[in-house]
Motif scaffolding. Structure first.
Motif, short mmCIF file in Angstrom:
data_model
loop_
_atom_site.label_atom_id
_atom_site.label_comp_id
_atom_site.label_asym_id
_atom_site.label_seq_id
_atom_site.Cartn_x
_atom_site.Cartn_y
_atom_site.Cartn_z
N ALA A 62 10.35 114.76 -30.04
CA ALA A 62 10.92 114.01 -31.15
C ALA A 62 10.95 112.52 -30.85
O ALA A 62 10.80 111.68 -31.75
N ALA A 63 11.15 112.16 -29.58
CA ALA A 63 11.19 110.75 -29.20
C ALA A 63 9.81 110.11 -29.22
O ALA A 63 9.69 108.89 -29.35
N GLU A 64 8.76 110.94 -29.10
CA GLU A 64 7.41 110.41 -28.98
C GLU A 64 6.59 110.47 -30.27
O GLU A 64 5.47 110.00 -30.31
N THR A 65 7.15 111.09 -31.32
CA THR A 65 6.38 111.29 -32.53
C THR A 65 7.16 110.86 -33.76
O THR A 65 8.38 110.74 -33.73
N ASP A 66 6.45 110.65 -34.83
CA ASP A 66 7.06 110.31 -36.12
C ASP A 66 7.40 111.61 -36.84
O ASP A 66 6.81 111.97 -37.86
N LEU A 67 8.38 112.33 -36.31
CA LEU A 67 8.70 113.68 -36.75
C LEU A 67 9.43 113.68 -38.08
O LEU A 67 10.30 112.86 -38.34
N LEU A 68 9.06 114.63 -38.94
CA LEU A 68 9.67 114.72 -40.26
C LEU A 68 10.44 116.02 -40.49
O LEU A 68 11.40 116.04 -41.25
N LEU A 69 10.03 117.10 -39.81
CA LEU A 69 10.67 118.39 -40.01
C LEU A 69 10.69 119.16 -38.70
O LEU A 69 9.71 119.15 -37.96
N ALA A 70 11.83 119.82 -38.42
CA ALA A 70 11.95 120.67 -37.25
C ALA A 70 12.31 122.08 -37.69
O ALA A 70 13.19 122.27 -38.53
N ILE A 71 11.60 123.07 -37.13
CA ILE A 71 11.90 124.48 -37.36
C ILE A 71 12.46 125.02 -36.06
O ILE A 71 11.74 125.09 -35.05
N LEU A 72 13.73 125.41 -36.03
CA LEU A 72 14.44 125.69 -34.79
C LEU A 72 14.88 127.14 -34.70
O LEU A 72 15.52 127.66 -35.62
N ASP A 73 14.55 127.77 -33.57
CA ASP A 73 15.21 129.02 -33.22
C ASP A 73 16.64 128.67 -32.78
O ASP A 73 16.88 127.55 -32.32
N VAL A 74 17.57 129.59 -32.93
CA VAL A 74 18.95 129.31 -32.52
C VAL A 74 19.16 129.65 -31.05
O VAL A 74 19.79 128.90 -30.31
N ARG A 75 18.61 130.78 -30.59
CA ARG A 75 18.71 131.16 -29.18
C ARG A 75 17.51 130.61 -28.43
O ARG A 75 16.38 131.06 -28.63
N LEU A 76 17.75 129.64 -27.56
CA LEU A 76 16.68 129.02 -26.78
C LEU A 76 17.00 129.13 -25.30
O LEU A 76 18.18 129.24 -24.92
N PRO A 77 16.00 129.09 -24.43
CA PRO A 77 16.25 129.30 -23.00
C PRO A 77 17.20 128.28 -22.38
O PRO A 77 17.91 128.60 -21.42
N ASP A 78 17.20 127.06 -22.88
CA ASP A 78 18.01 126.01 -22.26
C ASP A 78 19.07 125.44 -23.19
O ASP A 78 19.53 124.32 -23.03
N GLY A 79 19.48 126.23 -24.19
CA GLY A 79 20.54 125.74 -25.08
C GLY A 79 20.50 126.41 -26.43
O GLY A 79 19.77 127.37 -26.66
N SER A 80 21.29 125.86 -27.35
CA SER A 80 21.42 126.40 -28.69
C SER A 80 20.67 125.53 -29.70
O SER A 80 20.70 124.30 -29.61
N GLY A 81 20.03 126.18 -30.65
CA GLY A 81 19.38 125.43 -31.73
C GLY A 81 20.38 124.64 -32.55
O GLY A 81 20.04 123.59 -33.11
N PHE A 82 21.62 125.13 -32.64
CA PHE A 82 22.65 124.38 -33.36
C PHE A 82 22.93 123.05 -32.65
O PHE A 82 23.02 122.00 -33.29
N ASP A 83 23.09 123.11 -31.32
CA ASP A 83 23.32 121.87 -30.57
C ASP A 83 22.10 120.96 -30.64
O ASP A 83 22.24 119.73 -30.73
N LEU A 84 20.92 121.54 -30.59
CA LEU A 84 19.70 120.75 -30.69
C LEU A 84 19.63 120.03 -32.04
O LEU A 84 19.22 118.87 -32.11
N CYS A 85 20.03 120.71 -33.11
CA CYS A 85 20.06 120.08 -34.43
C CYS A 85 20.93 118.84 -34.41
O CYS A 85 20.55 117.78 -34.93
#
Length: 247
Positions: A62-85
């Motif tokens: 996200a820091a390296e691209t001109d991102l417009l949309l993210a599709i997130l799983d909630v259970r991730l190996p290194d954290g929560s998709g909610f926190d990532l949001c």
């Protein structure tokens, strides 16, 4: 600085041809088969899609691209998709977010939408539906170029500059509050039910969604009516309406 699009890096569109700067999609999914399926389908639909397996890689992308949309799983190996949001939205308040997860409990859906998620899709899913919902989110979250500001009384929303003014004073809104206000302004003087608002602003319809609508209407009312005549009204038993003050 965001990487330029159209290079030989992972953000090129491959055989589907060049895509515009509004089409960058990041899929955060740790299941390689699901990730590849989504990447392929999104690229065929004209999106410039990249997949990463976890939160750290997502924040870097996200820091390296001109991102417009993210599709997130909630259970991730290194954290929560909610926190990532939350973290992604701190850096990109206008980012569109779709949760795509096996967590189908009502509390999880309410949490995702309350965080400002634009949609919540549960697994198993249809790839065609995911692509269609991604397109719908971008239609709502990407401002139309050269669109005329929407106004009622001294309240103004400008999609092109993403600014909201009341009597000339700037009002700071979250992405979801902005979309909610836009929908109300597009339907000035029309009473809108909670169900209509939920479908149009969140593109979702399920039991319990009224609580999300009530929360965001209350937040929006506190912001836009803080310094002037009330514009956003509750019509008991029917819904909500945005209208000019009574003479």
């Amino acid at each position: 600085m965001p990487r330029n699009r159209g290079t030989n890096g992972p953000w090129t569109a491959g055989t589907s041809g060049p895509v515009g700067p509004r089409d960058a999609v990041l899929v955060v999914e740790d299941d390689p088969a699901i990730a590849e399926l989504l990447r392929h389908a999104l690229r065929l639909a004209g999106f410039d899609a990249e997949c990463v397996p976890g939160c750290r890689q997502a924040l870097r992308a996200a820091a390296e691209t001109d991102l417009l949309l993210a599709i997130l799983d909630v259970r991730l190996p290194d954290g929560s998709g909610f926190d990532l949001c939350r973290l992604l939205r701190q850096e990109r308040p206008d980012l569109g977010v779709i949760f795509l997860t096996a967590r189908d409990a009502l509390d999880d859906k309410l949490t995702g939408l309350a965080l400002g998620g634009d949609d919540y899709i549960t697994k198993p899913f249809s790839v065609v539906e995911v692509v269609a919902r991604a397109q719908a989110v971008l239609r709502r979250t990407v401002p139309a170029r050269r669109s005329a500001p929407l106004r009622v009384a001294d309240l103004e929303l400008d999609d092109e500059t993403h600014r909201v003014l009341r009597a000339g004073d700037r009002i700071e809104l979250s992405p979801t509050e902005f979309r909610l206000l836009r929908f109300l302004l597009e339907n000035t003087d029309r009473v809108l039910s909670r169900e209509q608002i939920l479908r149009q602003v969140w593109q979702y319809d399920y039991a319990g969604g009224a609580a999300v609508v009530e929360k965001f209407v209350s937040q929006l009312r506190r912001k836009i009516d803080a310094t002037g005549e009330p514009l956003l009204h509750t019509v008991r038993g029917f819904g909500y309406v945005l209208r000019e003050p009574e003479p």
